[in-house]
Design an enzyme around this catalytic site. Sequence first.
Site, mmCIF file in Angstrom:
data_model
loop_
_atom_site.group_PDB
_atom_site.id
_atom_site.type_symbol
_atom_site.label_atom_id
_atom_site.label_comp_id
_atom_site.label_asym_id
_atom_site.label_seq_id
_atom_site.Cartn_x
_atom_site.Cartn_y
_atom_site.Cartn_z
ATOM 1 N N PRO A 189 0.829 -1.218 0.000
ATOM 2 C CA PRO A 189 0.000 0.000 0.000
ATOM 3 C C PRO A 189 0.860 1.263 0.000
ATOM 4 O O PRO A 189 1.974 1.251 0.538
ATOM 5 C CB PRO A 189 -0.811 -0.111 1.303
ATOM 6 N N ASP A 190 0.303 2.343 -0.598
ATOM 7 C CA ASP A 190 1.062 3.603 -0.502
ATOM 8 C C ASP A 190 0.654 4.267 0.810
ATOM 9 O O ASP A 190 0.095 3.607 1.697
ATOM 10 C CB ASP A 190 0.799 4.472 -1.748
ATOM 11 N N PHE A 191 0.955 5.534 0.961
ATOM 12 C CA PHE A 191 0.717 6.176 2.260
ATOM 13 C C PHE A 191 -0.562 6.994 2.270
ATOM 14 O O PHE A 191 -1.340 6.928 3.227
ATOM 15 C CB PHE A 191 1.910 7.087 2.617
ATOM 16 N N ARG A 192 -0.799 7.749 1.167
ATOM 17 C CA ARG A 192 -1.835 8.791 1.255
ATOM 18 C C ARG A 192 -3.059 8.539 0.376
ATOM 19 O O ARG A 192 -3.954 9.369 0.336
ATOM 20 C CB ARG A 192 -1.206 10.166 0.926
ATOM 21 N N GLN A 208 11.790 7.281 -2.924
ATOM 22 C CA GLN A 208 11.401 7.513 -1.518
ATOM 23 C C GLN A 208 11.035 6.181 -0.865
ATOM 24 O O GLN A 208 10.753 6.124 0.320
ATOM 25 C CB GLN A 208 10.191 8.456 -1.438
ATOM 26 N N ASN A 209 11.002 5.126 -1.663
ATOM 27 C CA ASN A 209 10.497 3.846 -1.171
ATOM 28 C C ASN A 209 11.542 3.105 -0.345
ATOM 29 O O ASN A 209 12.741 3.272 -0.558
ATOM 30 C CB ASN A 209 10.027 2.983 -2.352
ATOM 31 N N ILE A 210 11.048 2.295 0.579
ATOM 32 C CA ILE A 210 11.944 1.547 1.478
ATOM 33 C C ILE A 210 11.793 0.046 1.230
ATOM 34 O O ILE A 210 12.216 -0.763 2.027
ATOM 35 C CB ILE A 210 11.601 1.885 2.959
ATOM 36 N N ASP A 211 11.162 -0.297 0.091
ATOM 37 C CA ASP A 211 10.883 -1.711 -0.171
ATOM 38 C C ASP A 211 11.994 -2.429 -0.923
ATOM 39 O O ASP A 211 11.909 -3.625 -1.181
ATOM 40 C CB ASP A 211 9.540 -1.841 -0.939
ATOM 41 N N HIS A 254 14.919 8.048 1.463
ATOM 42 C CA HIS A 254 14.364 7.882 2.813
ATOM 43 C C HIS A 254 14.914 6.642 3.482
ATOM 44 O O HIS A 254 14.291 6.076 4.371
ATOM 45 C CB HIS A 254 12.829 7.852 2.756
ATOM 46 N N CYS A 266 23.128 -0.703 27.562
ATOM 47 C CA CYS A 266 22.409 0.237 26.679
ATOM 48 C C CYS A 266 20.927 -0.103 26.669
ATOM 49 O O CYS A 266 20.134 0.572 27.321
ATOM 50 C CB CYS A 266 22.995 0.205 25.262
ATOM 51 N N GLY A 291 4.535 7.924 -9.409
ATOM 52 C CA GLY A 291 3.926 7.359 -8.212
ATOM 53 C C GLY A 291 4.268 8.050 -6.915
ATOM 54 O O GLY A 291 4.528 7.403 -5.896
ATOM 55 N N THR A 292 4.235 9.381 -6.928
ATOM 56 C CA THR A 292 4.487 10.093 -5.673
ATOM 57 C C THR A 292 3.573 11.297 -5.562
ATOM 58 O O THR A 292 3.219 11.922 -6.543
ATOM 59 C CB THR A 292 5.956 10.565 -5.560
ATOM 60 N N SER A 293 3.184 11.607 -4.300
ATOM 61 C CA SER A 293 2.312 12.772 -4.078
ATOM 62 C C SER A 293 3.148 14.048 -3.961
ATOM 63 O O SER A 293 2.622 15.143 -3.863
ATOM 64 C CB SER A 293 1.514 12.570 -2.782
ATOM 65 N N GLU A 327 -2.747 11.243 -10.115
ATOM 66 C CA GLU A 327 -3.252 12.635 -10.182
ATOM 67 C C GLU A 327 -2.073 13.590 -10.390
ATOM 68 O O GLU A 327 -0.918 13.241 -10.125
ATOM 69 C CB GLU A 327 -3.980 13.001 -8.881
#
Length: 281
Positions: A45-48, A119-122, A139, A176, A212-214, A239
């Site tokens: 899933p994306d975030f927004r 920006q993806n971490i996958d 990121h 620690c 694929g980024t907002s 969009e």
Amino acid sequence: VGDDTPPLRLAERSLPAVAAYIKSGRARRIVVMTGAGISTSAGIPDFRSPTTGLYANLAALSLPEPEAVFDLAFFRQNPQPFYVLARELYPGARYRPTIAHVFIALLAARGLLHMLFTQNIDCLERAAGIPAERIVEAHGSFAAQRCIECKLGFDAAVMRAFVARGEVPRCAAEGCGGLVKPDIVFFGEAMPSGFFAAMDRVGEADLVLVMGTSLQVHPFAGLPGMAAGDVPRVLFNMEQVGDLGSQADDVLVLGDCDAGVRRLADELGWRDELEKAWREL
Ligand code: APR
């Protein structure tokens, strides 16, 4: 005073014109910028996105606001929500790169990929065969982890076991016991040094692809604006986002990014190669 608007590089604001520009050999340094939207068709899933996005579904975790899951101060007092999410997102064999990832790998195979900023971490970019030296994980990623207090590195296999069990790993260093966190950039944390070192690559681009980024999160969101004024910028996204569309050679390919990339591959005559490479991953 002469008219200082730069000459257009595209015959028109269309995918066929972008393909013609690439086939002409004048697009040799392509810079690509991606976000979660290129991994949604892989099942991540994306975030927004309103209903399917992670932020819409983290509400169950009683977060003060969705982004708290990536907030260091919140993580310190309650690391559990992040580790619930980590179990979902942790890279592993269960997610395959998408057509969009494979298209970027084709650009790299042809020596046309100047740099990919993701920006993806996958880690699906690496899985698609894009050379590591052409990827900037703006990121961070799950590739490594460390204690947020003493910064001591934490063993990857042990981390994977903790994440699989949904448990929170703690630092093993004597006295620690700090929380362990993957090298993902949380809100308020510094971007990886490699990001700033690579930023001037955007100014060298002769074509920019945004996928694929907002474009909601800075400084990443500022990247498309760093391209030279006369460089075509193509947006593959559900969009319109950012200032894409505002420049003379901007092309908006709105809709599913895999579909948009397939249309570009058709125009380039790369479609069969793209589908074959994707099937053979
Ligand atoms: N095809 C095209 N566009 C898509 C698709 C798809 N299949 N799926 C989603 N999108 C679009 C959405 O419409 C949205 O514009 O991709 C964009 C995804 O935006 P976000 O969910 O905000 O993801 P992203 O831009 O990567 O978020 C940036 O925010 O939460 C932080 O650090 C996190 O890296 C993340 C950053």
